[in-house]
Design an enzyme around this catalytic site. Structure first.
Site, mmCIF file in Angstrom:
data_model
loop_
_atom_site.group_PDB
_atom_site.id
_atom_site.type_symbol
_atom_site.label_atom_id
_atom_site.label_comp_id
_atom_site.label_asym_id
_atom_site.label_seq_id
_atom_site.Cartn_x
_atom_site.Cartn_y
_atom_site.Cartn_z
ATOM 1 N N CYS A 358 0.697 -1.304 -0.008
ATOM 2 C CA CYS A 358 0.067 0.034 0.116
ATOM 3 C C CYS A 358 0.894 1.267 -0.179
ATOM 4 O O CYS A 358 0.162 2.371 -0.388
ATOM 5 C CB CYS A 358 -0.968 -0.065 1.265
ATOM 6 S SG CYS A 358 -1.860 -1.371 1.734
HETATM 7 O O1 KQY Z 1 -4.341 -0.285 2.376
HETATM 8 C C1 KQY Z 1 -4.343 0.613 1.916
HETATM 9 N N1 KQY Z 1 -3.858 0.747 0.382
HETATM 10 C C2 KQY Z 1 -4.246 2.038 2.570
HETATM 11 C C3 KQY Z 1 -4.701 2.096 3.730
HETATM 12 C C4 KQY Z 1 -5.077 3.284 4.074
HETATM 13 C C5 KQY Z 1 -5.130 3.411 5.440
HETATM 14 C C6 KQY Z 1 -5.497 5.020 5.909
HETATM 15 N N2 KQY Z 1 -5.550 5.146 7.250
#
Ligand code: KQY
Length: 367
Positions: A358
């Protein structure tokens, strides 16, 4: 001059390559939100430095950082990492960066989706998100890459996987969520994906990971390892709320074929034991109205499937879980015999709601 294009990648002969194809570089953003990262973001910054320096052994890394954190980031990162000043609302480059597409004559372009912090005013995670929404375009301009800009279609990079060979994977939980594109039918959303990432077939898994605050991003439940080969986050514990979710997605994939007519080779990648926020961790996060709170005892959406495929390496999140960390290293070593499997401790990243995949975005090599 960099152009904002009005055609589509599909019309122009571009496709989103698989992450396992060659990269030019990797993009990241420096974490600093005190209402998401504990202790002013310091422990998360240390974890991001370790991820960036590890990836930098295999490909170039660019870290984007706000003006106020520029000196801190530049000081913490080695000279191998390019540091660029860029405004942001948080640090999830997978979701806010461009999706890169390439053609077969050596050209690369970007796709600039609209971003609404995983759900806008309905169930988004913070407000505002306008700086994040500008990041994809800025990256393309820095790289001198033309881009396709979608005016009205919300999508995060972590909600799509491509095998680079005609097939994409998404989850219904995320892409059909009321907080993304509720004005569109499933068929219309599928057509948008076909047009903008250049695939012929979309596989719709029902769910992502239990309690994933992104509405079940696909990049936490599965990962393409090669065309026709996937890992799926799994648990053998039938009493775990993750079990029916993984089972439903596994059963779906077992009965599917991809765009090339292949049955999928599916590997089960066991999730770690529960990752729960401690009292101390919870107390280190600022409580701000409009931001998802981090409460003691909350279970995090922990999954080894959220690894990053770098050139010649897999950058794997480790959860200090002796049994399942080692199982994940062993399985991925078997699936990726030509890459080094490099584990990086990820607790400070998962506390922010995501993981290594992420916070990274690969820029593929145009060939
Ligand atoms: O998992 C993701 N791609 C992003 C997670 C975002 C979390 C924001 N607090």
């Amino acid at each position: 001059m960099v152009k904002s294009l009005k055609s589509t990648p599909r019309e122009d002969g571009f496709r989103m390559p698989g992450e396992f194809e060659q990269h030019d570089k990797c993009w990241m953003v420096w974490p600093e939100r005190t209402d998401n990262w504990r202790l002013g973001g310091k422990p998360a910054q240390t974890a991001f430095v370790e991820v960036a320096e590890t990836i930098a052994k295999y490909e170039e890394v660019t870290m984007c950082v706000s003006q106020s954190q520029y000196e801190a980031a530049r000081g913490a990162l080695s000279d191998k990492i390019r540091v660029i000043e860029m405004s942001n609302d948080d640090a999830w480059m997978r979701d806010i960066g461009p999706t890169f597409v390439i053609n077969n004559i050596g050209e690369i372009r970007g796709v600039d989706w609209r971003f609404n912090a995983w759900g806008g005013l309905l169930d988004g995670l913070y407000f505002p998100w306008d700086k994040d929404d500008q990041v994809a375009r800025k990256v393309c301009e820095i790289e001198n890459i033309d881009y396709y800009s979608l005016d009205d279609f919300i999508l995060e990079g972590g909600s799509i996987h491509s095998d680079g060979d005609g097939t994409a994977m998404v989850t219904e939980e995320c892409l059909l969520s009321e907080s993304r594109n509720p004005h569109m039918t499933k068929e219309e959303i599928e057509q948008k994906l076909k047009d903008y990432i250049g695939v012929e077939k979309v596989l719709w898994l029902p769910h992502g990971i239990y309690l994933d605050e992104t509405n079940g991003h696909v990049d936490n439940i599965v990962h393409y390892c090669a065309p026709g080969v996937v890992v799926i986050a799994w648990t053998d514990d039938e009493n775990d709320p993750q079990y029916p979710l993984s089972k439903a997605s596994y059963d779906y994939l077992v009965n599917e074929t991809d765009a090339k007519g292949r049955k999928l080779e599916i590997h089960k990648l066991h999730i770690p034991d529960e990752v729960l926020i401690t009292k101390e961790e919870s107390e280190g996060v600022d409580v701000i109205a409009g931001t998802l709170p981090r409460e003691e005892g909350d279970r995090q959406a922990a999954s080894y499937a959220n690894f990053y495929i770098a050139n010649k390496a897999i950058i794997l999140p480790l959860f200090s879980d002796e049994k399942y960390d080692n199982e994940a290293i062993e399985l991925l070593g078997h699936i990726f015999p030509d890459r080094e499997i490099v584990g990086v401790p990820c607790r400070e990243i998962i506390l922010g709601g995501g993981n290594i995949h992420c916070i990274t975005q690969q820029q593929p090599t145009a060939k």
